[in-house]
Scaffold this motif. Structure first.
Motif, short mmCIF file in Angstrom:
data_model
loop_
_atom_site.label_atom_id
_atom_site.label_comp_id
_atom_site.label_asym_id
_atom_site.label_seq_id
_atom_site.Cartn_x
_atom_site.Cartn_y
_atom_site.Cartn_z
N THR A 274 55.60 53.56 32.45
CA THR A 274 54.35 53.51 31.68
C THR A 274 53.48 52.31 32.05
N PRO A 275 54.05 51.08 32.24
CA PRO A 275 53.19 49.96 32.64
C PRO A 275 52.43 50.24 33.94
N ARG A 276 53.11 50.90 34.91
CA ARG A 276 52.42 51.22 36.16
C ARG A 276 51.30 52.23 35.92
N LEU A 277 51.55 53.23 35.08
CA LEU A 277 50.52 54.21 34.76
C LEU A 277 49.33 53.52 34.09
N GLN A 278 49.61 52.60 33.18
CA GLN A 278 48.52 51.85 32.56
C GLN A 278 47.76 51.03 33.59
N GLN A 279 48.49 50.46 34.54
CA GLN A 279 47.83 49.64 35.55
C GLN A 279 46.88 50.48 36.42
N VAL A 280 47.33 51.68 36.81
CA VAL A 280 46.49 52.56 37.63
C VAL A 280 45.24 52.97 36.86
N LEU A 281 45.43 53.35 35.60
CA LEU A 281 44.28 53.73 34.79
C LEU A 281 43.35 52.55 34.56
N ASN A 282 43.94 51.37 34.37
CA ASN A 282 43.12 50.18 34.18
C ASN A 282 42.26 49.90 35.40
N GLN A 283 42.82 50.15 36.60
CA GLN A 283 42.03 49.92 37.81
C GLN A 283 40.87 50.91 37.87
N GLN A 284 41.13 52.15 37.41
CA GLN A 284 40.03 53.11 37.33
C GLN A 284 38.93 52.61 36.40
N LEU A 285 39.33 52.06 35.26
CA LEU A 285 38.35 51.54 34.32
C LEU A 285 37.58 50.37 34.94
N THR A 286 38.29 49.50 35.61
CA THR A 286 37.65 48.34 36.23
C THR A 286 36.63 48.78 37.27
N ASN A 287 37.03 49.71 38.13
CA ASN A 287 36.10 50.20 39.14
C ASN A 287 34.90 50.89 38.51
N HIS A 288 35.17 51.65 37.45
CA HIS A 288 34.07 52.35 36.79
C HIS A 288 33.08 51.35 36.17
N ILE A 289 33.61 50.33 35.53
CA ILE A 289 32.73 49.31 34.95
C ILE A 289 31.89 48.66 36.04
N ARG A 290 32.52 48.34 37.14
CA ARG A 290 31.79 47.70 38.23
C ARG A 290 30.70 48.61 38.79
N ASP A 291 31.01 49.90 38.93
CA ASP A 291 30.01 50.84 39.45
C ASP A 291 28.86 51.05 38.47
N THR A 292 29.17 50.94 37.19
CA THR A 292 28.16 51.20 36.17
C THR A 292 27.25 50.00 35.94
N LEU A 293 27.74 48.80 36.21
CA LEU A 293 27.00 47.60 35.84
C LEU A 293 25.60 47.48 36.45
N PRO A 294 25.39 47.76 37.74
CA PRO A 294 24.03 47.57 38.28
C PRO A 294 22.96 48.37 37.53
N ALA A 295 23.24 49.66 37.31
CA ALA A 295 22.27 50.48 36.58
C ALA A 295 22.14 50.02 35.14
N PHE A 296 23.28 49.62 34.54
CA PHE A 296 23.25 49.16 33.16
C PHE A 296 22.44 47.87 33.03
N ARG A 297 22.62 46.95 34.00
CA ARG A 297 21.87 45.69 33.99
C ARG A 297 20.38 45.96 34.14
N SER A 298 20.00 46.87 35.05
CA SER A 298 18.58 47.19 35.24
C SER A 298 17.97 47.77 33.97
#
Length: 834
Positions: A274-298
């Motif tokens: 389960t910790p590994r599964l959480q880590q993989v999903l967390n990386q998805q969240l991190t990447n998603h936040i990073r991808d969303t930030l430029p448009a969100f900042r604008s």
């Protein structure tokens, strides 16, 4: 919980959430939902509980699988839960949460295993989670049980597809280790909506329940039946553990011990659980936040810029200050006056590009609508000649006159002049309506002070109505002045001597203006048959002699040219299904106007455009059709009407004289009516607003009451200031998030054509333990249990060989093996099959 990556993001995301929560708005980062998909008793709910860290889902009877559970995790300092259907009630005991889920499910579906697509919405506030949405979907079933309908499988499938079809939804395809993976319904569904495998992660549960001597090593190493993001194995609590209230933290520790001690999994223990599964999903969240930030900042920067000016005005605002109210009243009245004058006179700054302002509409009334209304009142040619002949005969009485009587001319002229009263009064009404509309538009800026706006509109509108009667009296007076004296010595009047030459002069003047362009614009020919393509839009050019249309406004490809001889215009009733406004052109001699069509129907986007085109056609000599009543009366009388040659010459003379004099009168009326309205109405209203409106407002009552702001305005002021501050804080916080996140590249694609295939229920023989494993050049076979090479690619760790497609095993004539394969005793040099 072993989810350090997620916990590291919590403080930064929490600060962003807090900034927006202070203004009652959501931080729209659009974090992905995580949907857990699988068959009945696949362990979906246990996977879901591991994310929350709490034991709160019903067990034993599969109750929660009968309705989707939308679980919203919200980061908070305290830990509690609440349901959407029980707003305001906080659940701190998660046993009560389980009971509420059971009772709410029974309330909608009944107690006999019925299903419903209506979700249960549960929010869990905890300091150990990010703002995230998890969805526990009903388990895929084949056979209806109890009250379940016969198409239960299709209903559940449609229910699941509603959630996993969203691009922002991560799919956890859960499959028990003791079933055939090639027949996994979860993987089949995920393949339908995520064919590239960008959002799907395979989850293998119940590894501890496999038969002795079997394991799922080849599957977890992503060698057999590969997925782009591979598989992660987890060990959930058994029913005995759940009944014994085994703590989830203890269960996670037992899971880790299982992978570390099992001979088939210990070499990849760090990539399982389960910790590994959480880590993989967390990386998805991190990447998603990073991808969303430029448009969100604008977006935030644009909102901040839009609020800067308004927020500056509201700073230091004191609503109960009397001096402020007086000052603001003066400013509001002054602004109202300026806005009214700009809308009437026009201005170079803040030009409205959406619609015509009041002044532009009044200009159109003066120079398009009013002339058109004047021409509509003119007599038909046959009717005019009949009236003239009757006038001549009645003047001569019993005698036969030798000369043309001038009294007939005067009688006909006065009758024509009286007809001008109606269009002149109508012109005043149209201008008044535009003035009132302009006042209402200008008062929109006073909406924050409802009483001031209401009083201002009342005072100005009352003044306009007062001036209306005076303007109409003056307009009618102008008509009466024309009636009082027929000036036949006017310099433009042709006189009796030149009356016979009138027709030839008219023809010459019309021919000299033949090439003059009167109007250009887009029109739609509405009565083209469907067989010929239906209604089409063309570029029309109207001259004094013809109406032409082209393919486009470059005027290179002419489609048709229509001479204006014997043409008239009539209105066409707007159809129920059409948004266009239509008028038609027809030939008075009942000939075809355009190809096989007796009429040419032309459509515009608005009634104003129709009126404008009809006015332009009027200038070109295409007159509007008379009403049916007038035409029928004229026809019935004229059919029996005949004249002798001498009378016909007299009628022609009077007709030319009337035309000449009425042209003088029309010219005068067209010039004087707009001037009269301008002086008595428009300029007077402007002067009233500038000089007397403020005094009228002071005499109307309590000035402080006039300046009482609306509740909406007070809320707006507070909201603007809070939003402005929150936006500034959020932009500062986003800078921190963008510098602390990293991006992990997406795994390369793999061949997933096996998904959706069937093994026909037959279990394939296990792979040979002595078969050589295909490896890249320079690599040595790894011993079972030996640590893997550190540079092997793959999202699940060193054993994900799906990055190199040639190394992925392909077995063309062999069905994929089921997971519980019988494995011989471990060999010290076990190698993977080719």
């Amino acid at each position: 919980m072993g989810n350090r990556g997620m916990e590291d993001l919590i403080p930064l995301v929490n600060r962003l959430q807090d900034a927006f929560s202070s203004i009652g708005q959501a931080c729209n980062l659009d974090l992905p939902q995580i949907a857990v998909v699988g068959g009945q008793s696949a362990g979906k709910s246990s996977v879901l509980e591991n994310f929350v860290g709490r034991d709160f889902l019903p067990r034993g009877s599969g109750i929660v699988t009968r309705r989707p559970l939308v679980l919203q995790l919200i980061s908070s300092n305290a830990e509690w839960a609440e349901f959407l259907h029980c707003k305001g009630k906080k659940f701190t005991d998660f046993d009560e949460v389980r009971q509420e889920i059971e009772s709410e499910t029974d309330r909608v579906t009944g107690a006999n295993k019925g299903i419903s697509p209506v979700p249960i919405n549960l929010r869990v506030y905890s300091p150990h989670v990010l703002n995230l949405t998890l969805i526990d979907l009903p388990g895929i079933t084949k056979v209806p049980v109890g009250d379940q309908p016969a198409d239960i499988e299709q209903q559940i499938r449609e229910m699941i597809m509603q959630f996993i079809s969203r691009e922002s939804c991560l799919i956890l395809a859960v499959t028990p280790a003791n079933t055939d993976l090639a027949n996994s319904d979860a993987l089949k569904l995920s393949k339908e909506v995520d064919s590239q495998g960008l959002r799907t992660i395979g989850v293998i549960t119940k590894l501890d329940l496999m038969d002795e001597g079997t394991d799922a090593r080849d599957i977890l190493e992503n060698k057999l039946l590969p997925l782009r993001r591979g598989y992660i194995g987890v060990v959930n609590r058994s029913q005995k553990d759940i009944d014994g209230k085994k703590d989830i933290k203890a269960a996670l520790e037992a899971e880790r011990k299982f992978f570390l001690t099992h001979p088939a999994y210990r070499h990849m223990a760090e990539k399982m659980g389960t910790p590994r599964l959480q880590q993989v999903l967390n990386q998805q969240l991190t990447n998603h936040i990073r991808d969303t930030l430029p448009a969100f900042r604008s977006k935030l920067q644009a909102q901040l810029l839009a609020l800067d000016k308004e927020a500056e005005e509201y700073r230091g605002y004191r609503p109960d200050d009397p001096s402020r109210k007086t000052k603001q009243l003066l400013q509001m009245v002054q602004q109202f006056s300026v806005d009214f004058e700009k809308r009437i006179e026009g201005s170079g700054d803040q030009v409205d590009t959406v619609e015509l302002s009041g002044g532009a509409k009044i200009n159109r009334i003066f120079h398009e609508r009013f002339p058109f209304e004047l021409v509509k009142m003119e007599c038909d040619e046959k009717e005019m000649r009949r009236e003239i002949s009757y006038a001549i005969k009645n003047i001569h009485g019993i005698r036969t006159g030798l000369f043309t009587p001038d009294m007939a001319f005067e009688a006909i002229v006065k009758k024509q002049v009286v007809k001008l009263k109606e269009p002149c009064v109508k012109c005043v009404d149209m201008v008044i309506q535009e003035l009132i509309n302009t006042v209402r538009q200008c008062s929109n800026k006073l909406e924050c002070f409802p009483r001031l706006r209401e009083e201002t509109e009342r005072i100005v509108t009352s003044h306009i109505r007062d001036r209306e009667s005076r303007a109409k009296d003056q307009v009618l007076l102008l008509i009466d002045l024309q009636l009082s004296y027929i000036n036949t010595n006017h310099e433009d009047f042709i006189g009796f001597a030149n009356a016979q030459q009138r027709s030839s002069q008219t023809n010459k003047s019309q021919s000299s203006a033949g090439n003059q362009v009167i109007r250009k614009g887009w029109l739609t020919i509405n009565n083209i048959s469907i067989m010929k393509g239906g209604a089409k839009e063309y570029w029309f050019v109207l001259t004094a002699e013809s109406l032409s249309w082209f393919k486009d406004d470059e005027e290179k490809e002419k489609k048709y040219m229509l001479p204006l001889d014997n043409l008239k215009v009539r209105d066409v009733e707007k159809s129920f299904m059409s948004s266009k406004h239509i008028f038609s052109i027809f030939n008075t001699e009942s000939r075809n106007v355009y190809k096989d069509n007796r009429t040419l129907e032309l459509a515009c986007d608005s009634q104003d455009d129709v009126d404008s085109w009809k006015s332009s056609l009027l200038r070109a000599g295409v007159y509007p059709e008379k009403t049916a009543t007038v035409e029928s009366e004229t026809t019935s009388t004229t059919d029996n009407f005949s004249m002798d040659p001498q009378l016909e010459r007299k009628v022609e003379t009077i007709r030319n004289l009337v035309d000449s004099y009425m042209a003088i009168v029309n010219k005068c009326i067209r010039d004087l009516i707009p001037k009269t309205i301008m002086h008595l109405m428009i300029n007077n209203v402007k002067d009233f607003i500038n000089a007397e409106l403020l005094a009228c407002l002071y005499s109307a009552g309590d000035q402080n009451a006039l300046m009482d702001e609306s509740q909406e305005q007070a809320q707006r002021r507070d909201e603007v200031l809070r939003t402005h501050q929150a936006l500034k804080e959020a932009l500062a916080i986003i800078g921190d998030i963008s510098t602390t996140t990293i991006t992990v590249p997406l795994p390369p694609p793999v061949d997933t054509s096996w998904v959706g295939g069937s093994s026909g229920g037959r279990r394939s023989p296990p792979p040979s333990p002595t078969a050589p494993r295909r490896m890249s050049s320079g690599q040595r076979p790894a011993a079972r249990g030996a640590p893997p090479p550190p540079n092997r690619p793959g999202p699940l760790g060193p054993f994900n060989n799906s990055a190199e497609s040639p190394q992925a095993p392909s077995r063309p004539n062999r069905a994929p093996p089921s997971i519980p394969s019988r494995r011989p005793p471990p060999s010290p040099t076990r190698q993977a099959p080719p």
